[in-house]
Motif scaffolding. Structure first.
Motif, PDB file in Angstrom:
ATOM      1  N   GLY A  37      10.799  -1.584  -0.155  1.00 18.42           N
ATOM      2  CA  GLY A  37       9.381  -1.261  -0.010  1.00 18.42           C
ATOM      3  C   GLY A  37       9.079  -0.245   1.068  1.00 18.42           C
ATOM      4  N   GLN A  53       8.118  -8.372  -8.509  1.00 18.72           N
ATOM      5  CA  GLN A  53       7.945  -6.930  -8.690  1.00 18.72           C
ATOM      6  C   GLN A  53       7.031  -6.613  -9.872  1.00 18.72           C
ATOM      7  OE1 GLN A  53      12.625  -6.262  -7.444  1.00 18.72           O
ATOM      8  NE2 GLN A  53      11.797  -5.178  -9.205  1.00 18.72           N
ATOM      9  N   LEU A  54       7.006  -7.485 -10.864  1.00 17.94           N
ATOM     10  CA  LEU A  54       6.248  -7.212 -12.078  1.00 17.94           C
ATOM     11  C   LEU A  54       4.752  -7.442 -11.908  1.00 17.94           C
ATOM     12  CD1 LEU A  54       8.688  -8.723 -14.732  1.00 17.94           C
ATOM     13  CD2 LEU A  54       8.420  -6.327 -14.036  1.00 17.94           C
ATOM     14  N   ALA A  55       4.334  -7.788 -10.696  1.00 13.15           N
ATOM     15  CA  ALA A  55       2.900  -7.936 -10.440  1.00 13.15           C
ATOM     16  C   ALA A  55       2.171  -6.603 -10.640  1.00 13.15           C
ATOM     17  CB  ALA A  55       2.674  -8.461  -9.025  1.00 13.15           C
ATOM     18  N   ASP A  56       2.877  -5.509 -10.436  1.00 13.67           N
ATOM     19  CA  ASP A  56       2.285  -4.180 -10.639  1.00 13.67           C
ATOM     20  C   ASP A  56       2.443  -3.788 -12.108  1.00 13.67           C
ATOM     21  OD1 ASP A  56       1.339  -1.621 -10.558  1.00 13.67           O
ATOM     22  OD2 ASP A  56       2.817  -0.859  -9.121  1.00 13.67           O
ATOM     23  N   ARG A  57       1.554  -4.279 -12.952  1.00 12.41           N
ATOM     24  CA  ARG A  57       1.653  -4.025 -14.385  1.00 12.41           C
ATOM     25  C   ARG A  57       1.321  -2.579 -14.739  1.00 12.41           C
ATOM     26  NH1 ARG A  57      -0.140  -8.613 -18.495  1.00 12.41           N
ATOM     27  NH2 ARG A  57       1.004  -7.093 -19.756  1.00 12.41           N
ATOM     28  N   ASP A  58       0.494  -1.940 -13.932  1.00 19.86           N
ATOM     29  CA  ASP A  58       0.100  -0.564 -14.233  1.00 19.86           C
ATOM     30  C   ASP A  58       1.303   0.375 -14.201  1.00 19.86           C
ATOM     31  OD1 ASP A  58      -2.496  -1.373 -14.529  1.00 19.86           O
ATOM     32  OD2 ASP A  58      -3.130  -0.759 -12.519  1.00 19.86           O
ATOM     33  N   ARG A  59       2.158   0.196 -13.222  1.00 20.12           N
ATOM     34  CA  ARG A  59       3.345   1.059 -13.107  1.00 20.12           C
ATOM     35  C   ARG A  59       4.270   0.847 -14.295  1.00 20.12           C
ATOM     36  NH1 ARG A  59       8.540   0.710 -10.251  1.00 20.12           N
ATOM     37  NH2 ARG A  59       9.199   2.816  -9.661  1.00 20.12           N
ATOM     38  N   LEU A  60       4.472  -0.397 -14.676  1.00 18.09           N
ATOM     39  CA  LEU A  60       5.346  -0.671 -15.814  1.00 18.09           C
ATOM     40  C   LEU A  60       4.730  -0.148 -17.105  1.00 18.09           C
ATOM     41  CD1 LEU A  60       8.071  -2.106 -16.344  1.00 18.09           C
ATOM     42  CD2 LEU A  60       6.742  -4.055 -17.119  1.00 18.09           C
ATOM     43  N   THR A 119       5.268   3.518 -17.356  1.00 14.06           N
ATOM     44  CA  THR A 119       6.660   3.802 -17.709  1.00 14.06           C
ATOM     45  C   THR A 119       6.898   3.553 -19.197  1.00 14.06           C
ATOM     46  OG1 THR A 119       7.338   3.142 -15.477  1.00 14.06           O
ATOM     47  CG2 THR A 119       9.065   3.300 -17.150  1.00 14.06           C
TER      48      THR A 119
END
Length: 283
Positions: A20, A113-120, A123
């Protein structure tokens, strides 16, 4: 075969110290060195770390300051604390139980890490739009690339697995770009084949955007990828455990499906109709 490694408890705790934080390429080399030598890292002097990482000793001091410490001695004290905690957490379980529990920990960190759904989601859209979609995986990563591609081919019209090195690998990357590919998904896992890292550089040269699933945010793949998706590798057994990277691959495929739900549903229905007609499955 991967080289045997020490307990993943200390390894993951050392990784937590550097995760991080935005690091320079030189600092990533130092971080990677400490993660790879986690069980013994606290015993290294600044000069030894510099030699192992192939950097200058002042770079090691600047790295410690970047992590919020007054200097390398303070960072080494912190390393001793986290490594001791990793050893204490081992408890009275046998080595097989510890290996499995370490994988549970890897999955738990991945879930965080998957809490940031926007980034995934972004992608997933990037990869869904690439026609064709090259999927790179060499040596230990080849089975993961094949596993991902097997299912991705059910929802994407043109998935190309690149699982063999050599001079033809660059040819196939350039051919994919010429055919319209805009991105490549790369699985790059320890011990990080040089051919895989070279392929990432070639991908960038061919104009492809690189998405890398790798074991750590400071792995060598991070220097060449536009998007780095880390998932820790288990190192308690003779051969590495790839539970978390495989899980991340399927989560990423879900994001690809979500990027084009109508097309995904149509392709899945077409496959099921074909499978029923040919009686592919017993159930």
């Amino acid at each position: 075969m991967n080289e045997p490694a020490g307990p993943s408890g200390p390894t993951e705790r050392v990784l937590d110290l550097v995760g991080g934080i935005r690091l320079t390429p030189t600092q990533r080399r130092i971080a990677h060195c400490l993660v790879q030598h986690a069980p013994a890292a606290a015993s290294f002097s600044a000069a030894e770390v510099a030699e192992l990482a192939g950097v200058s000793q002042p770079s090691v001091t600047r790295f410690a300051v970047a992590l919020g410490h007054d200097g390398y001695p303070a960072l080494r004290r912190r390393l001793r604390e986290v490594i001791a905690a990793g050893v204490a957490d081992a408890g009275g379980e046998n080595e097989l139980q510890r290996a499995v529990r370490a994988e549970i920990g890897n999955l738990d960190r991945l879930a965080g890490q998957l809490a940031d759904r926007d980034r995934l989601a972004a992608t997933g859209r990037l990869l869904a739009a690439s026609r064709p979609l090259p999927v790179l995986g060499l040596r230990a990563a080849a089975p993961l690339a094949a596993y991902f591609a097997y299912f991705a081919a059910k929802v994407h019209p043109d998935v190309r697995v690149l699982d063999a090195g050599g001079t033809l690998l660059t040819d196939r990357l350039e051919q994919a770009a010429a055919a319209g590919a805009t991105a490549v998904l790369a699985f790059v896992l320890p011990r990080y084949p040089r051919e895989a890292l070279d392929a990432l550089r070639e991908s960038r040269s061919a104009g492809l955007r690189v998405v890398a699933i790798t074991d750590s945010p400071v792995s060598p793949a991070s220097e060449h990828a536009e998007v780095v998706l880390p998932a820790a590798v288990g190192t308690d057994l003779v051969f590495d455990l790839h539970t978390a990277p495989m899980t991340l691959a399927m989560v990423l495929l879900q994001a690809i499906c979500d990027a084009a739900p109508t097309d995904t549903q149509a392709r899945l229905e077409a496959f099921e109709a074909s499978a029923a007609r040919r009686q592919l499955f017993a159930l």
